[in-house]
Scaffold this motif. Structure first.
Motif, short mmCIF file in Angstrom:
data_model
loop_
_atom_site.label_atom_id
_atom_site.label_comp_id
_atom_site.label_asym_id
_atom_site.label_seq_id
_atom_site.Cartn_x
_atom_site.Cartn_y
_atom_site.Cartn_z
N ALA A 123 -7.78 6.79 -13.20
CA ALA A 123 -7.19 7.35 -14.41
C ALA A 123 -5.66 7.34 -14.34
O ALA A 123 -4.98 6.97 -15.30
CB ALA A 123 -7.71 8.77 -14.63
N LEU A 124 -5.11 7.75 -13.20
CA LEU A 124 -3.65 7.86 -13.07
C LEU A 124 -2.97 6.50 -12.91
O LEU A 124 -1.84 6.31 -13.36
CB LEU A 124 -3.30 8.75 -11.88
N MET A 125 -3.65 5.55 -12.27
CA MET A 125 -3.04 4.25 -11.98
C MET A 125 -3.54 3.14 -12.91
O MET A 125 -3.26 1.97 -12.71
CB MET A 125 -3.31 3.87 -10.52
N GLU B 151 3.21 10.68 -6.75
CA GLU B 151 4.20 11.12 -7.74
C GLU B 151 3.55 11.44 -9.07
O GLU B 151 3.91 12.43 -9.72
CB GLU B 151 5.28 10.04 -7.92
N LYS B 152 2.61 10.61 -9.50
CA LYS B 152 1.91 10.88 -10.76
C LYS B 152 1.11 12.17 -10.67
O LYS B 152 1.08 12.97 -11.62
CB LYS B 152 0.99 9.70 -11.11
N PHE B 153 0.46 12.38 -9.54
CA PHE B 153 -0.33 13.60 -9.36
C PHE B 153 0.58 14.82 -9.33
O PHE B 153 0.30 15.84 -9.97
CB PHE B 153 -1.14 13.50 -8.07
N LYS B 154 1.67 14.72 -8.59
CA LYS B 154 2.61 15.84 -8.51
C LYS B 154 3.15 16.19 -9.88
O LYS B 154 3.29 17.38 -10.23
CB LYS B 154 3.75 15.49 -7.56
N LYS B 155 3.42 15.19 -10.70
CA LYS B 155 3.97 15.42 -12.04
C LYS B 155 3.00 16.20 -12.91
O LYS B 155 3.38 17.17 -13.58
CB LYS B 155 4.32 14.09 -12.70
N ASN C 217 3.32 6.04 -5.57
CA ASN C 217 3.20 6.16 -7.02
C ASN C 217 2.09 7.12 -7.41
O ASN C 217 2.24 7.93 -8.34
CB ASN C 217 2.95 4.79 -7.65
N LEU C 218 0.96 7.02 -6.71
CA LEU C 218 -0.17 7.91 -7.00
C LEU C 218 0.21 9.36 -6.74
O LEU C 218 -0.08 10.25 -7.56
CB LEU C 218 -1.36 7.51 -6.14
N LYS D 220 0.81 -1.22 0.00
CA LYS D 220 0.00 0.00 0.00
C LYS D 220 0.85 1.27 0.00
O LYS D 220 0.45 2.28 -0.60
CB LYS D 220 -0.97 0.00 1.17
N CYS D 221 2.01 1.24 0.65
CA CYS D 221 2.87 2.43 0.65
C CYS D 221 3.33 2.75 -0.76
O CYS D 221 3.38 3.91 -1.18
CB CYS D 221 4.07 2.22 1.56
N ILE D 222 3.67 1.71 -1.53
CA ILE D 222 4.12 1.91 -2.90
C ILE D 222 2.98 2.46 -3.76
O ILE D 222 3.20 3.36 -4.58
CB ILE D 222 4.64 0.58 -3.49
N PHE D 223 1.78 1.95 -3.55
CA PHE D 223 0.64 2.45 -4.32
C PHE D 223 0.45 3.95 -4.12
O PHE D 223 0.34 4.71 -5.08
CB PHE D 223 -0.64 1.71 -3.91
#
Length: 244
Positions: free
Chosen positions: A232-234, A12-16, A9-10, A3-6
């Motif tokens: 959408a992001l994942m 990081e994708k949002f920040k990008k 990742n979420l 769950k920490c990785i999920f």
């Protein structure tokens, strides 16, 4: 997936995408507020939806005319910039709901996600009918694990498939609805997941820190507005035909 990785990742994708659209450092206010029952789901004939029974509330973030939502058992209010929300530690379900509702609103504004507003009145009933058709067309007649009691869905699914349902609400556990016993999510989820051939899970799992339990090799359908941006992001499979 851990769950920490999920969530890493979420985030990081949002920040990008926020950085790419030059929204990170702007002093843009995102306001979260808790919707009342009428605002969230209207006035359906069926009165046993969790949001009507008061167990969960729908938090809503508003950003540049778009709205994003998150079901949570820890509702509250928050106002701040997107940068503050991205840097805010996620320690409780309230923190997670602030982040998820904000993510949903921004993704809707950027046309990355759609259908971010909960359906109302008799639309949940229509959604349940469409879900049965969707499953039959794509998966045939699988054994289904329903994660989170959504009464309209349970009724329609139980009429057409073998279904087991788990829920976290202690008051519901042990009850029988539409011929299906509601099982304790804390004790029976692993057993139910081993038994099933298809997982149908509430998108609220991304706001209550349980989503990674359902990201297995088995096919999963997430439903609801809470997961609109995360799906959408994942690249998650989402079914929510009647939301706005």
């Amino acid at each position: 997936m851990h769950k920490c990785i999920f969530y890493e990742n979420l985030l990081e994708k949002f920040k990008k995408i926020v950085e790419e659209n030059e929204l990170l450092n702007e002093q843009i206010s995102v306001k979260g507020r808790t919707l009342n029952t009428q605002e969230a789901i209207g006035n359906p004939v069926r009165k046993d939806y969790p949001i009507i029974k008061g167990k969960e509330k729908l938090m809503q973030a508003e950003f540049r005319g778009e709205r994003g939502q998150a079901f949570t058992d820890m509702p509250g209010e928050f106002t701040g910039t997107i940068e503050e929300i991205i840097n805010r530690p996620i320690q409780t379900n309230f923190d997670r709901a602030v982040f998820i509702s904000t993510l949903n609103a921004v993704c809707k504004y950027l046309n990355i996600a759609d259908r971010s507003i909960h359906c109302k009145d008799e639309e949940p009933e229509e959604c349940a009918k469409k879900l049965v058709e969707h499953i039959e067309e794509k998966y045939g007649l699988p054994k289904i694990a329903l994660i989170g009691l959504q009464p309209a869905m349970l009724q329609r699914l139980s009429e057409n498939f073998h279904v087991r349902v788990v829920d976290l609400d202690k008051e519901k556990i042990g009850e029988e609805k539409f011929g299906v016993k509601i099982e304790n999510a804390e004790e029976k989820t692993e057993d139910v997941l081993n038994w099933c051939e298809l997982i149908v899970a509430t998108g609220s799992t991304c706001a209550n820190d349980t989503i990674t339990k359902f990201l297995t090799e088995k096919p999963v359908i997430f439903f609801g507005t809470t997961i609109s941006g995360s799906a959408a992001l994942m690249n998650l499979n989402r079914f929510c035909p009647c939301s706005k």
